[in-house]
Write an enzyme that holds these catalytic residues in place. Structure first.
Site, mmCIF file in Angstrom:
data_model
loop_
_atom_site.group_PDB
_atom_site.id
_atom_site.type_symbol
_atom_site.label_atom_id
_atom_site.label_comp_id
_atom_site.label_asym_id
_atom_site.label_seq_id
_atom_site.Cartn_x
_atom_site.Cartn_y
_atom_site.Cartn_z
ATOM 1 N N ASP A 128 -9.521 -3.624 2.254
ATOM 2 C CA ASP A 128 -10.337 -4.760 2.689
ATOM 3 C C ASP A 128 -11.783 -4.283 2.897
ATOM 4 O OD1 ASP A 128 -11.189 -7.182 3.733
ATOM 5 O OD2 ASP A 128 -10.112 -6.999 5.619
ATOM 6 N N GLU A 164 -1.680 2.182 -0.640
ATOM 7 C CA GLU A 164 -2.049 1.226 0.406
ATOM 8 C C GLU A 164 -1.620 -0.183 -0.002
ATOM 9 O OE1 GLU A 164 -2.552 0.431 3.308
ATOM 10 O OE2 GLU A 164 -4.623 0.791 3.915
ATOM 11 N N ASP A 213 1.444 -7.932 6.784
ATOM 12 C CA ASP A 213 1.799 -8.699 7.981
ATOM 13 C C ASP A 213 0.630 -9.485 8.560
ATOM 14 O OD1 ASP A 213 0.329 -6.333 8.932
ATOM 15 O OD2 ASP A 213 0.957 -6.977 10.929
HETATM 16 P P1 IMP Z 1 -9.749 -1.923 5.885
HETATM 17 O O1 IMP Z 1 -10.011 -0.691 6.662
HETATM 18 O O2 IMP Z 1 -10.608 -3.064 6.353
HETATM 19 O O3 IMP Z 1 -9.862 -1.749 4.395
HETATM 20 O O4 IMP Z 1 -8.293 -2.368 6.299
HETATM 21 C C1 IMP Z 1 -7.223 -2.387 5.446
HETATM 22 C C2 IMP Z 1 -6.004 -2.760 6.276
HETATM 23 O O5 IMP Z 1 -6.204 -4.024 6.897
HETATM 24 C C3 IMP Z 1 -4.795 -2.955 5.396
HETATM 25 O O6 IMP Z 1 -4.034 -1.776 5.300
HETATM 26 C C4 IMP Z 1 -4.023 -4.037 6.116
HETATM 27 O O7 IMP Z 1 -3.169 -3.468 7.077
HETATM 28 C C5 IMP Z 1 -5.068 -4.850 6.826
HETATM 29 N N1 IMP Z 1 -5.415 -6.078 6.058
HETATM 30 C C6 IMP Z 1 -6.595 -6.380 5.463
HETATM 31 N N2 IMP Z 1 -6.566 -7.566 4.851
HETATM 32 C C7 IMP Z 1 -5.306 -8.038 5.032
HETATM 33 C C8 IMP Z 1 -4.621 -9.237 4.601
HETATM 34 O O8 IMP Z 1 -5.154 -10.120 3.908
HETATM 35 N N3 IMP Z 1 -3.320 -9.348 5.004
HETATM 36 C C9 IMP Z 1 -2.675 -8.413 5.751
HETATM 37 N N4 IMP Z 1 -3.269 -7.281 6.164
HETATM 38 C C10 IMP Z 1 -4.574 -7.093 5.813
HETATM 39 MG MG MG Z 2 -2.223 -1.325 6.453
#
Ligand code: IMP
Ligand code: MG
Length: 165
Positions: free
Chosen positions: A93, A89, A149
């Site tokens: 986040d 990944e 992105d």
């Molecule tokens: P999660 O489900 O919140 O952990 O989302 C993770 C996804 O959110 C990553 O694969 C990214 O596509 C996007 N994402 C989270 N934070 C960032 C960031 O700071 N920059 C760019 N994409 C992010």
């Molecule tokens: Mg992603």
């Protein structure tokens, strides 16, 4: 925020660990599209043991806020049964995407499932998941470049930048 050289160095260290840990195992890298495409291609070329590669397109994102819903737009094509899956990944986040994907892949009974993320971002974590290999740790903020992105822009940048909104 993170230079091309720093990224290169960390990827060498991480792929060395992976090559050691997965020696005599059936490693399969599964990249989460689109964010991981550059990271996976650099990581894979530094891994010294045989491995397979597949991709899944999944996202739970719109702009800078998580919608929490996992949408799979492209599924994997290889059989992961009895294989050692390493999910690759760009950034973890909230953890929602990764935990949903782990649950999904468990159903196919791989030997093991682990997580490798370029960035492990902590502030907004909602689900506790173990990031087994992470190159960089980030407390908060929104970053772009090297695959990451903002509304589909900036993925091509060779280094990582802090996005000032
Ligand atoms: P999660 O489900 O919140 O952990 O989302 C993770 C996804 O959110 C990553 O694969 C990214 O596509 C996007 N994402 C989270 N934070 C960032 C960031 O700071 N920059 C760019 N994409 C992010
Ligand atoms: Mg992603």
């Amino acid at each position: 925020m993170i230079s091309e050289n720093e990224i290169k160095k960390k990827i060498c260290e991480t792929s060395l660990k992976i090559s050691r840990d997965y020696k005599n195992k059936k490693l399969i890298l599964i990249g989460i599209l689109k964010g991981s495409f550059i990271f996976l291609s650099d990581l894979s070329r530094k891994i010294s043991i045989d491995h397979e590669i597949d991709f899944i397109a999944a996202s739970s994102y719109k702009g800078t806020s998580s919608t929490r819903e996992l949408k799979i737009t492209k599924d994997i094509e290889l059989d992961i049964n009895n294989k050692d899956v390493l999910l690759v990944e760009d950034i973890v986040d909230t953890g929602n995407t990764m935990s949903a994907l782990i649950d999904l892949f468990k159903a196919f009974r791989p030997n093991s499932i682990k997580v490798c993320s370029l960035i492990d971002k902590h502030e907004r974590r909602e689900v506790s998941i173990k990031v087994n290999y992470s190159c960089f740790s980030l407390e908060k903020g929104f970053i772009v470049g090297y695959g990451l992105d903002y509304n589909e822009k900036y993925r091509h940048l060779p280094a990582i930048y802090d996005l000032k909104l």
